[in-house]
Design a protein around this motif. Structure first.
Motif, PDB file in Angstrom:
ATOM      1  N   ILE A 210      10.376 -23.766 -15.993  1.00  0.00           N
ATOM      2  CA  ILE A 210       9.577 -24.703 -16.783  1.00  0.00           C
ATOM      3  C   ILE A 210      10.498 -25.235 -17.869  1.00  0.00           C
ATOM      4  O   ILE A 210      10.927 -24.486 -18.749  1.00  0.00           O
ATOM      5  CB  ILE A 210       8.342 -24.020 -17.390  1.00  0.00           C
ATOM      6  CG1 ILE A 210       7.456 -23.450 -16.280  1.00  0.00           C
ATOM      7  CG2 ILE A 210       7.549 -25.005 -18.246  1.00  0.00           C
ATOM      8  CD1 ILE A 210       6.230 -22.694 -16.791  1.00  0.00           C
ATOM      9  N   PHE A 211      10.817 -26.522 -17.796  1.00  0.00           N
ATOM     10  CA  PHE A 211      11.747 -27.161 -18.724  1.00  0.00           C
ATOM     11  C   PHE A 211      10.962 -27.804 -19.873  1.00  0.00           C
ATOM     12  O   PHE A 211       9.997 -28.543 -19.635  1.00  0.00           O
ATOM     13  CB  PHE A 211      12.573 -28.236 -18.017  1.00  0.00           C
ATOM     14  CG  PHE A 211      13.423 -27.732 -16.886  1.00  0.00           C
ATOM     15  CD1 PHE A 211      14.707 -27.266 -17.125  1.00  0.00           C
ATOM     16  CD2 PHE A 211      12.942 -27.730 -15.584  1.00  0.00           C
ATOM     17  CE1 PHE A 211      15.501 -26.807 -16.071  1.00  0.00           C
ATOM     18  CE2 PHE A 211      13.729 -27.280 -14.532  1.00  0.00           C
ATOM     19  CZ  PHE A 211      15.005 -26.809 -14.776  1.00  0.00           C
ATOM     20  N   LEU A 212      11.411 -27.553 -21.118  1.00  0.00           N
ATOM     21  CA  LEU A 212      10.719 -28.065 -22.298  1.00  0.00           C
ATOM     22  C   LEU A 212      11.663 -28.875 -23.180  1.00  0.00           C
ATOM     23  O   LEU A 212      12.869 -28.621 -23.208  1.00  0.00           O
ATOM     24  CB  LEU A 212      10.149 -26.902 -23.119  1.00  0.00           C
ATOM     25  CG  LEU A 212       9.278 -25.894 -22.368  1.00  0.00           C
ATOM     26  CD1 LEU A 212       8.902 -24.743 -23.297  1.00  0.00           C
ATOM     27  CD2 LEU A 212       8.043 -26.557 -21.800  1.00  0.00           C
ATOM     28  N   ASP A 213      11.089 -29.840 -23.904  1.00  0.00           N
ATOM     29  CA  ASP A 213      11.900 -30.622 -24.835  1.00  0.00           C
ATOM     30  C   ASP A 213      11.945 -29.914 -26.191  1.00  0.00           C
ATOM     31  O   ASP A 213      11.434 -28.796 -26.348  1.00  0.00           O
ATOM     32  CB  ASP A 213      11.381 -32.054 -24.955  1.00  0.00           C
ATOM     33  CG  ASP A 213       9.984 -32.145 -25.569  1.00  0.00           C
ATOM     34  OD1 ASP A 213       9.514 -31.159 -26.181  1.00  0.00           O
ATOM     35  OD2 ASP A 213       9.348 -33.212 -25.433  1.00  0.00           O
TER      36      ASP A 213
ATOM     37  N   SER B  95      18.049 -32.635 -20.181  1.00  0.00           N
ATOM     38  CA  SER B  95      18.097 -32.579 -21.655  1.00  0.00           C
ATOM     39  C   SER B  95      17.050 -31.605 -22.202  1.00  0.00           C
ATOM     40  O   SER B  95      16.381 -31.879 -23.206  1.00  0.00           O
ATOM     41  CB  SER B  95      17.889 -33.979 -22.256  1.00  0.00           C
ATOM     42  OG  SER B  95      18.908 -34.872 -21.836  1.00  0.00           O
ATOM     43  N   ALA B  96      16.889 -30.483 -21.512  1.00  0.00           N
ATOM     44  CA  ALA B  96      15.904 -29.478 -21.924  1.00  0.00           C
ATOM     45  C   ALA B  96      16.446 -28.679 -23.108  1.00  0.00           C
ATOM     46  O   ALA B  96      17.622 -28.331 -23.162  1.00  0.00           O
ATOM     47  CB  ALA B  96      15.590 -28.544 -20.771  1.00  0.00           C
ATOM     48  N   SER B  97      15.564 -28.402 -24.061  1.00  0.00           N
ATOM     49  CA  SER B  97      15.916 -27.582 -25.212  1.00  0.00           C
ATOM     50  C   SER B  97      15.464 -26.142 -25.052  1.00  0.00           C
ATOM     51  O   SER B  97      15.906 -25.268 -25.804  1.00  0.00           O
ATOM     52  CB  SER B  97      15.290 -28.167 -26.485  1.00  0.00           C
ATOM     53  OG  SER B  97      15.811 -29.458 -26.764  1.00  0.00           O
ATOM     54  N   ALA B  98      14.561 -25.925 -24.100  1.00  0.00           N
ATOM     55  CA  ALA B  98      14.038 -24.573 -23.897  1.00  0.00           C
ATOM     56  C   ALA B  98      13.573 -24.414 -22.454  1.00  0.00           C
ATOM     57  O   ALA B  98      13.302 -25.398 -21.754  1.00  0.00           O
ATOM     58  CB  ALA B  98      12.892 -24.290 -24.862  1.00  0.00           C
ATOM     59  N   LEU B  99      13.497 -23.155 -22.046  1.00  0.00           N
ATOM     60  CA  LEU B  99      13.074 -22.832 -20.680  1.00  0.00           C
ATOM     61  C   LEU B  99      12.083 -21.686 -20.700  1.00  0.00           C
ATOM     62  O   LEU B  99      12.134 -20.813 -21.568  1.00  0.00           O
ATOM     63  CB  LEU B  99      14.275 -22.382 -19.831  1.00  0.00           C
ATOM     64  CG  LEU B  99      15.331 -23.384 -19.402  1.00  0.00           C
ATOM     65  CD1 LEU B  99      16.455 -22.633 -18.700  1.00  0.00           C
ATOM     66  CD2 LEU B  99      14.730 -24.412 -18.483  1.00  0.00           C
ATOM     67  N   ILE B 100      11.204 -21.698 -19.716  1.00  0.00           N
ATOM     68  CA  ILE B 100      10.409 -20.523 -19.377  1.00  0.00           C
ATOM     69  C   ILE B 100      10.743 -20.193 -17.934  1.00  0.00           C
ATOM     70  O   ILE B 100      10.637 -21.058 -17.053  1.00  0.00           O
ATOM     71  CB  ILE B 100       8.896 -20.783 -19.539  1.00  0.00           C
ATOM     72  CG1 ILE B 100       8.560 -21.140 -20.990  1.00  0.00           C
ATOM     73  CG2 ILE B 100       8.096 -19.550 -19.098  1.00  0.00           C
ATOM     74  CD1 ILE B 100       7.138 -21.626 -21.184  1.00  0.00           C
ATOM     75  N   LEU B 101      11.177 -18.979 -17.683  1.00  0.00           N
ATOM     76  CA  LEU B 101      11.507 -18.528 -16.340  1.00  0.00           C
ATOM     77  C   LEU B 101      10.256 -17.903 -15.725  1.00  0.00           C
ATOM     78  O   LEU B 101       9.528 -17.174 -16.412  1.00  0.00           O
ATOM     79  CB  LEU B 101      12.632 -17.488 -16.380  1.00  0.00           C
ATOM     80  CG  LEU B 101      13.822 -17.765 -17.316  1.00  0.00           C
ATOM     81  CD1 LEU B 101      14.778 -16.572 -17.304  1.00  0.00           C
ATOM     82  CD2 LEU B 101      14.529 -19.046 -16.940  1.00  0.00           C
TER      83      LEU B 101
END
Length: 232
Positions: free
Chosen positions: A136-139, A173-179
């Motif tokens: 899950i890619f987050l800005d 250009s993701a600033s955060a991830l949820i695996l």
């Protein structure tokens, strides 16, 4: 044939369908058993026949309504009496549920909609028959950019490539991830391999200012949060 004779010859399941429909609409479906929900779904695939035997056969084959909805088209088609129309009727419901759950996390900060994230992941992965690893890619405002499957493996293993995860994060250009990954065994407890792999991803992402918010393991019996367990 007389009008009275026509009514006498009308198959009994027609009245049954009407009663199921009435129960669904008047009581929001709470009174329907799992096989009755499935029976209702199959009406569109068999407008003239009795769908109860097939609905019960599917529940017996897969074990629950949730597992029927999560089964692949190939698995469903192996069940006697299930044609392509029936497969389509079942899978469109599963797809509708997934989209409804995803809409709850679109265009809003993910961390303030955490239960919706869990709900989406459970619908997507809890009953999958093989391990899948999703990202899950987050800005920078923690809003959703994309949800992607990175790998699909076997019943107890999924290969994870740290370099590919970082590369894709930079592309978006993701600033955060949820695996997120699932355990088809049903037990969401992390293996030593899960813990080691998560640390490798965290270590690779940190120099690039990409935060790993969490790693969720989804099982039939529930889920486990690495952050909640102090593993991140």
């Amino acid at each position: 044939m007389s009008e009275a004779g026509s009514k006498t010859d009308k198959p009994s399941y027609h009245g049954h369908r009407d009663r199921l429909r009435e129960r669904l609409l008047s009581r929001s479906g709470d009174s329907l058993a799992d096989y009755e929900v499935l029976e209702f779904l199959l009406f569109s695939a068999n407008s003239r026949g009795d769908t109860k035997p097939l609905a019960k056969r599917l529940i017996a084959e897969f074990g629950s309504l949730a597992k029927v909805l999560s089964a692949s088209p190939e698995e469903l088609a192996k069940v006697k009496g299930v044609g392509q129309t029936a497969v389509g009727s079942i899978k469109i419901v599963a797809e509708g549920a997934r989209r409804l759950a995803k809409e709850q996390i679109d265009d809003r900060p993910i961390l303030s909609s955490w239960q919706s994230v869990i709900d989406y992941c459970r619908i997507k992965l809890a009953h999958a028959s093989t391990e899948e690893f999703h990202l899950i890619f987050l800005d920078k405002r923690n809003r959703l950019i994309a949800i992607e499957q990175q790998q699909r493996g076997t019943v107890d293993h999924t290969p994870v490539y740290v370099r590919e995860i970082i590369k894709r994060s930079l592309e978006l250009s993701a600033s955060a991830l949820i695996l997120v990954h699932n355990h088809p065994s049903g037990d969401p407890s992390p293996s030593q391999g899960d813990i080691r792999m998560t640390k490798e991803i965290v270590d690779a992402a940190k120099p690039l200012s990409i935060e790993i918010h969490d790693h969720l393991i989804i099982g039939k019996s529930g889920h486990l949060s690495f952050r909640g367990e102090g593993l991140i």
